[in-house]
Every structure is written in structure tokens, then in C-alpha cells.
Motif scaffolding. Structure first.
Motif, mmCIF file in Angstrom:
data_model
loop_
_atom_site.group_PDB
_atom_site.id
_atom_site.type_symbol
_atom_site.label_atom_id
_atom_site.label_comp_id
_atom_site.label_asym_id
_atom_site.label_seq_id
_atom_site.Cartn_x
_atom_site.Cartn_y
_atom_site.Cartn_z
ATOM 1 N N GLU A 42 -5.255 7.446 7.004
ATOM 2 C CA GLU A 42 -6.381 7.006 7.831
ATOM 3 C C GLU A 42 -6.951 5.687 7.314
ATOM 4 O OE1 GLU A 42 -9.058 6.950 11.011
ATOM 5 O OE2 GLU A 42 -7.138 7.939 10.661
ATOM 6 N N ILE A 43 -7.021 5.525 6.003
ATOM 7 C CA ILE A 43 -7.464 4.232 5.454
ATOM 8 C C ILE A 43 -6.492 3.140 5.885
ATOM 9 C CG2 ILE A 43 -7.941 2.909 3.363
ATOM 10 C CD1 ILE A 43 -8.610 5.519 1.946
ATOM 11 N N ALA A 44 -5.197 3.442 5.806
ATOM 12 C CA ALA A 44 -4.179 2.468 6.207
ATOM 13 C C ALA A 44 -4.351 2.081 7.672
ATOM 14 C CB ALA A 44 -2.782 3.049 5.969
ATOM 15 N N ARG A 45 -4.616 3.070 8.517
ATOM 16 C CA ARG A 45 -4.789 2.795 9.947
ATOM 17 C C ARG A 45 -6.022 1.925 10.187
ATOM 18 N NH1 ARG A 45 -7.607 5.237 14.148
ATOM 19 N NH2 ARG A 45 -6.695 4.844 16.213
ATOM 20 N N LEU A 46 -7.129 2.215 9.498
ATOM 21 C CA LEU A 46 -8.345 1.428 9.669
ATOM 22 C C LEU A 46 -8.111 -0.031 9.282
ATOM 23 C CD1 LEU A 46 -11.029 3.888 8.212
ATOM 24 C CD2 LEU A 46 -10.475 3.466 10.620
ATOM 25 N N GLY A 47 -7.451 -0.234 8.147
ATOM 26 C CA GLY A 47 -7.163 -1.599 7.716
ATOM 27 C C GLY A 47 -6.268 -2.340 8.687
ATOM 28 N N ALA A 48 -5.285 -1.628 9.252
ATOM 29 C CA ALA A 48 -4.374 -2.254 10.213
ATOM 30 C C ALA A 48 -5.104 -2.669 11.489
ATOM 31 C CB ALA A 48 -3.229 -1.294 10.543
ATOM 32 N N LEU A 49 -5.992 -1.814 11.976
ATOM 33 C CA LEU A 49 -6.723 -2.139 13.202
ATOM 34 C C LEU A 49 -7.713 -3.282 12.992
ATOM 35 C CD1 LEU A 49 -7.429 1.433 14.646
ATOM 36 C CD2 LEU A 49 -5.695 -0.211 15.399
ATOM 37 N N LEU A 50 -8.191 -3.444 11.763
ATOM 38 C CA LEU A 50 -9.160 -4.508 11.490
ATOM 39 C C LEU A 50 -8.517 -5.820 11.043
ATOM 40 C CD1 LEU A 50 -12.044 -2.665 9.576
ATOM 41 C CD2 LEU A 50 -12.041 -3.449 11.954
#
Length: 719
Positions: A42-50
Motif C-alpha cells: 500500500e505504501i508502494a501504491r501511494l508513492g506510485a500514484l503521487l
């Protein structure tokens, strides 16, 4: 069409991908990568979207569409604008997310063009922050709306990111970047890898199912008495491997069956990695869906007489990736993209097959690479027929002797690999009668030169002397599509010829080309390189007894008289190598190590600690930083750039091609051979230089005498 499709991630020239689609793709790839290494998805996904959300800014969109903005305008970095939205993430996660955003294009400081966040703060201060905040209250609403459509957690219709939020995030990031530790960032490497693959492919469905899969290599458990290594057990509970055996003993199979995870297979030359790619793909067929071949070493972009070097990591997550050691060197030197390679490499199996010793600089870099790979949990497997004992000891010390399965063959087995009678000769002309007799007897003749120009000269002589016989010239200065064709013909036509043939080549035939010719004429080379070349003659073994075995002749030309003529090798190494060879007698496999050690009695160690990113067991480069350019390309003088022909440029063939099609059109070259030629350089693909059509032939490759802008437009391309 939704409200956000007009917001672009890339210019129309680069595909015109909309930002929503790009962020969605990067997020899917990064989640799979995070799952593979066991970090929070989930951290990885947040960073990717931002990571690219700052591209919503009208300033970025304007510059993406209208490329004619003034160089005197303030620089706009979308990474900085993306950081403004950190408030949408729990503050305990900020360090990980910052790692994924702030330096995925630029080092945070000491960037070549001073575009890193700390560079910009140093010379522009608060002005750079205010410039990026221009119109923020308006465009941030659109950015938040886009993130809401992408199911970014916690965002509702009422969610607002204020200028104060943006300033707090920016100032936090500055402080964080100034105080990072000396280490590499897994999160940054993971994001770069996901960003790269998302940008390079339009088909998520093609890659997602096969990324980070462990290859099934049980095919290589096969046994055959003609390949003695196949009879030795490989299921030993030791992490690393060191195999020393003659060519044709089964090293490739043994090294592959020792692997337990994803595999990076390195070989010294482009031709050898092409051959290995074809071999492994054929062997494993449908058992392994993702075998990749990596062509480029780095990308050199020349702007205003400044050279930026970027490591090309290809797309991450391959089950098996086949490449040269040079293409992993950035992990030791910290050039741009090195974290992405470290991320892809960690915990994998790395095969180092035939590490050659004629380049002292490359030798030092390979030793440093082994040190780094051991640090990040790689299992390292070294295979050689030609390594000096002093280098062997250095390699084993780095891997750890107690943690390495060491394999060699006994004397009675080595004697079964004796194949060649060596003859020393002074000049090529004295071999004319030998060649004539071999042609009459319909033998397959292999002539190996050390330089492309020499090979082209010999080939021209063969053309004139034997116009009717089948002949081929093969070297490194062909378009890859032409080179692939020639290699295929060499293996499938010339190697199987019953009518005799003559092949003229350079070092490209030394390693992993499975051909077996009858007679060789070779220029003097370092002893280890010569032994590899000899392996292309009388290669295939049979079950006949030693007494019945036939030996094939190899003629070695004396070294040139001057240092310049000896290049790319050192004159003293050539002279020592020539001296230790037997003359008019059998070359015994059991004696090869003695010959190698006579030539290489010591390692002339080169201290690369000033260039290296890992020294004395510690990282020496702070996190989120990389070196814009190392001495790597210049000192090694390797194929670091690509060229294309004028026709491929002017017809738009290269511009309109896919990534894979562009790779096939490119001609690998050394920057040192072109840096003063004033050739055009494209700003797409691998940023290739354009050589005149008059300087290229599909039969003979590049003609260096016609590389120059004065030959553009002559329309005299060889047929």
C-alpha cells in the motif's frame, strides 16, 4: 472520455500518454514489485500514484506541449510539485514516499544541470518554491480529483490540499534530503523500475503475469558422459559457485542448474549474449515465459558539450536476463539508474561466465560488482576456462571460500579435451598455401582479427582470391538486425557446411558461439582470449579413444611491432602470450593454467574507490543521490552509444518504430570513435548518432573512413 484525459504524462512525440493511465500503470507494476521483495504494497501504491501528480500543473502541461519556452525561465520540476501532496499520506510514511518521488529523475544534489531539489534551493531558495506553487489553489483541486478517480485512500469530495500543506511538505523534504544516510534507496529503485516498464509498454497484460517469476531450469539436470560437469552433483548447500573447466565441458548447464531464483547471466561480448539468449530460449521453450536480452550499456546524452550518462536497466522483473558485465557496472559506480538495477538484482542468481582479464579497469569493476552483489544477497556463480590463479583467489575471497561450491576436473578428464595443434607464424602471407589447401579440401576456415579494420581488410583479400567460395565477415559494427542474421547464418549454414567456407571475424566469436570449424588463423591475443577462440575449432567431442582422436591446426600470427598496432590489447601481454604457446605441437588442456599464470603472474590492481559507490563494506554515496557521469565509459572505451544509418533516420523508420524495432536498427559504437565527428544526434530512443549511408554495408558493416558529416546525403550506401 472523463474529465482528466486531457492531462498528459508525456508529450505527443513520446506517445502522448495521459497522466491517469500512466499513474495507474506504474501503481500496478510497483505493487507487484513490492510484493516480490516483501515491502508494504500500500505504501508502494501511494508513492506510485503521487510520483507524477505534479504534472497536473498548467506550467508543466504548457512546457510539455510547447517546447519553445525560454531557457531563461525558471526551471519547473514536476517532482517538486508532486511533493506538495504529501499531506494526503500519513506522516509516518513520508520518508518512503519521498524516496519514490523526489529523485526519480534527478539526483537531489550535484545534478549535472543543477536541477536537483537541493541544487535549486541553493541558488533560488524560496523563489523556486513560490514558482512551483503558482496557481496551486486552482490546479491542486484537479490533482486531488484525479487521485480520487484513482481510488487514492481517504480522499473525498471535500478533500483540499492548501498552500500551507504544500509548503510544509516541501520544507520537510528539503530537511530530509539534506540528512539522508549513506545507503541506497530500495523505494527509489522500485519506483524507477516500475516507471520505466510502465513507460516502455502499452500492454500491462503482457508483463504483469510473468514479472518476478522464478524460472524452471530443471532442463539442465540432463546428464551426458561427453559433458563431464553434467555428472557432478549441483545440489550442494553452498550459496556461491566457482567452476573451472574447458569449453565444451558443460559449464553453462552446471551454472544454470545451480540457480535457485531469477537469473542474470553475464557474458563478455554482444555476440555471446545473443547466442546465449537463443540457446536458453530454445532449451526452456514454454517453461520460462520471460527471457530477455539487454543490448545497451548506457545512454549518453550530449547537451552543450556536457555528457550525461544513464544506466539502462531495461524492464525489471525478468525471469532470466542476459547481458554483459558492463551493463551491471553502475551498481559499483553509482551512475544514474543504479538503484533500479540494485532493486532488480537483489537476492537473484548472477552468473559471471568467462570474466576476461585483458582490461585491468573492467577487472577492478567486476571485483567491486561481486562485492556489491554479495552485500545485496545475490548468489554468485562464476564459470571460467581461462582465469589466472591470482584473480581466482581474489574472486573466491570476495565470495567466501567456505560458502562456494568449487568445481574443477581431474587430469585424465582434461586430457580428453586436447584438440589443437598450435603453429606460430610471422605473417599472414606465408599461410596462403595452407589456406589454398584447406579450400581444396573443403574445410571450414575461421580467421580471427583483433580489430574491425583488420577484419575488413582480410575479408576484401579473401573476396578477391576466392570469389566462388562461401564467405562471411562478422564483427561488432553491424546493425543488430544484420548482426543477428549473420550469427544465425554462421551457426545454421556455415557451421554445417559440407562444401567448405571462410569466415572472417573479430573477438565476437570467442565466447558461447556453438560452432566447430576445421582450421583457425588468428592474430595474437591475450592467452585467455586465445584459449576462448581456440574453442571454436574441433569443438564437438565424440566417444572415440584418445589414440584415435584427430587434432585440428591453429595458426597464431606474431604480435605487431608497435603498441599502437597491438591495440586494443597491451603489447607486453601479447608478447608473453605468444611466447608461452607451444609451436608445431599439441596444446594440452592440463597445462593451460600454467600458461595463463605465466602471462598473468599478478594483478595490476586499479584503485577505483574514488569512483566506487561501495567501499570497505560501506555505501559511500548518500541516499537519493547518483553520479551524473563516472569515468566508466571513458576508461573502459566500450560500446556505450548507438548509431543508426541516415536512411533509417530520414525515412522515419527509427522515429516511428517500437522499442524493440529501434534496438534492432542500432549499431553499437564507442563514444571515443565518434566524439569529434560532428554527427547529428537524435533526441529519441537511445539518442543515436546518425552515420552517413555511405559508411554502412549490410555485408561489411561500418566503414570508419566514411563517417563524417561531409558524407551525408551521398546516397551511396553499399548494396
Amino acid at each position: 472520455m472523463n474529465n482528466y484525459d486531457h492531462i498528459l504524462a508525456k508529450s505527443v512525440d513520446n506517445g502522448g500518454t495521459c497522466l491517469k493511465e500512466h499513474l495507474e500503470s506504474v501503481a500496478k507494476f510497483v505493487v507487484m514489485a513490492a510484493r516480490n521483495v516483501g515491502v508494504d504494497e500500500e505504501i508502494a501504491r501511494l508513492g506510485a500514484l503521487l510520483h507524477d501528480i505534479g504534472k497536473v500543473s498548467p506550467e508543466f502541461q504548457k512546457r510539455l506541449i510547447d517546447k519553445r519556452y525560454s531557457p531563461f525561465e525558471s526551471p519547473f520540476r514536476h517532482e517538486i510539485a508532486s511533493l506538495f501532496f504529501l499531506q494526503l499520506v500519513d506522516k509516518t510514511l513520508w520518508p518512503h514516499v519521498i524516496d519514490m518521488i523526489v529523485a526519480h529523475h534527478k539526483s537531489v544534489c550535484c545534478d549535472l544541470r543543477k536541477m536537483g531539489i537541493l541544487d535549486l534551493d541553493e541558488y533560488a531558495g524560496e523563489e523556486i518554491l513560490n514558482f512551483h506553487l503558482s496557481g496551486f489553489s486552482t490546479w491542486s483541486v484537479e490533482a486531488v480529483g484525479l487521485l480520487r478517480e484513482l481510488d487514492f485512500p481517504g480522499i473525498t469530495q471535500e478533500t483540499v490540499v492548501t498552500e500551507q500543506d504544500a509548503k510544509e511538505a516541501y520544507l520537510y523534504t528539503l530537511d530530509y534530503c539534506r540528512n539522508t544516510k549513506k545507503e541506497w534507496s530500495l523505494w527509489k529503485g522500485m519506483l524507477i523500475g516500475a516507471d520505466h516498464i510502465a513507460s516502455a509498454t502499452e500492454s500491462l497484460g503482457r508483463y504483469l503475469p510473468v514479472l518476478f517469476t522464478t524460472p524452471n531450469v530443471h532442463f539442465y539436470d540432463r546428464k551426458n558422459e561427453l559433458f563431464p560437469l553434467s555428472l557432478i552433483g549441483s545440489n550442494v548447500q553452498k550459496k556461491h559457485t566457482f567452476v573451472k573447466a574447458p569449453t565444451g565441458a558443460g559449464k553453462t548447464d552446471f551454472l544454470l542448474k545451480r540457480c535457485r531464483g531469477r537469473i542474470f547471466y553475464t557474458l563478455p561480448f554482444q555476440a555471446s549474449i545473443n547466442a546465449m539468449y537463443e540457446r536458453i530460449s530454445s532449451d526452456l521453450k514454454d517453461d520460462v515465459k520471460d527471457v530477455r536480452l539487454l543490448h545497451s550499456t548506457s545512454r549518453l546524452v550530449i547537451e552543450e558539450n556536457k555528457t550525461t550518462e544513464k544506466a539502462i536497466q531495461d524492464k525489471f522483473g525478468a525471469a532470466i536476463k542476459i547481458l554483459t558485465p558492463h551493463q551491471l557496472a553502475s551498481i559499483a559506480l553509482g551512475t544514474k539508474g543504479y538503484e533500479a538495477i540494485l532493486f532488480d538484482l537483489q537476492g537473484c542468481d548472477v552468473i559471471l561466465d568467462e570474466i576476461h582479464t585483458y582490461s585491468e579497469m573492467m577487472q577492478a569493476i567486476v571485483l567491486k560488482m561481486i562485492e556489491v552483489m554479495n552485500r545485496i544477497g545475490c548468489r554468485i556463480h562464476v564459470g571460467t576456462a581461462t582465469m589466472p590463479s591470482v584473480l581466482e583467489r581474489a574472486v573466491l575471497n570476495l565470495m567466501g571460500k567456505d560458502d562456494t561450491q568449487y568445481v574443477d576436473l581431474p587430469e585424465n578428464i582434461l586430457d580428453s579435451f586436447n584438440r589443437h595443434i598450435i603453429h606460430k607464424v610471422e605473417t599472414f602471407t606465408e599461410l596462403f598455401p595452407i589456406v589454398q589447401q584447406a579450400v581444396c579440401e573443403k574445410q571450414k576456415i575461421l580467421i580471427v582479427c583483433n580489430r574491425v579494420a583488420n577484419a575488413q581488410t582480410i575479408y576484401k583479400l579473401i573476396e578477391e582470391t576466392y570469389p566462388q567460395i562461401d564467405k562471411m565477415l562478422i564483427h561488432s559494427r553491424f546493425r543488430r538486425e544484420d548482426r543477428n542474421r549473420l550469427e544465425k547464418e554462421l551457426k545454421e549454414v556455415y557451421d554445417k557446411s559440407l562444401h567448405g567456407c571462410i569466415v572472417v571475424s573479430t573477438q565476437v566469436v570467442e565466447v558461447s558461439l556453438d560452432i566447430s570449424f576445421d582450421l583457425m588463423i588468428t592474430e595474437a591475443a591475450p592467452i585467455d582470449a586465445l584459449i576462448q577462440r581456440f574453442g571454436r575449432i574441433n569443438r564437438r567431442r565424440t566417444t572415440i579413444s584418445v589414440a584415435e582422436r584427430k587434432y585440428k591446426p591453429i595458426y597464431v600470427l606474431a604480435p605487431p611491432a608497435t603498441k599502437a598496432e597491438c591495440l586494443p590489447y597491451m603489447q607486453d601481454v601479447l608478447e608473453r602470450s605468444y611466447k608461452v604457446l607451444p609451436n608445431n605441437s599439441l596444446l594440452r588442456e592440463v597445462e593451460l593454467q600454467v600458461l595463463i599464470d605465466e602471462v598473468y603472474s599478478e594483478i595490476n590492481e586499479i584503485d577505483i574507490s574514488l569512483d566506487a559507490v561501495f567501499v570497505d563494506g560501506q555505501w559511500r554515496l548518500k541516499k537519493l543521490r547518483h553520479l551524473s557521469k563516472s569515468a566508466f565509459v571513458e576508461k573502459l572505451d566500450i560500446d556505450s552509444i548507438a548509431c543508426i544509418t541516415q536512411e533509417d533516420d530520414e525515412t522515419g523508420r527509427y522515429l516511428n518504430a517500437t522499442f524493440e524495432e529501434r534496438v534492432r536498427m542500432e549499431i553499437p559504437m564507442r563514444y571515443s570513435s565518434l566524439q569529434w565527428k560532428k554527427l547529428r544526434q537524435l533526441s529519441v530512443g537511445s539518442h543515436p548518432f546518425v552515420i552517413p549511408d555511405a559508411a554502412y554495408s549490410t555485408e561489411k558493416g561500418v566503414d570508419f573512413s566514411k563517417i563524417g558529416p561531409e558524407y551525408y546525403g551521398t546516397n551511396s550506401q553499399f548494396i
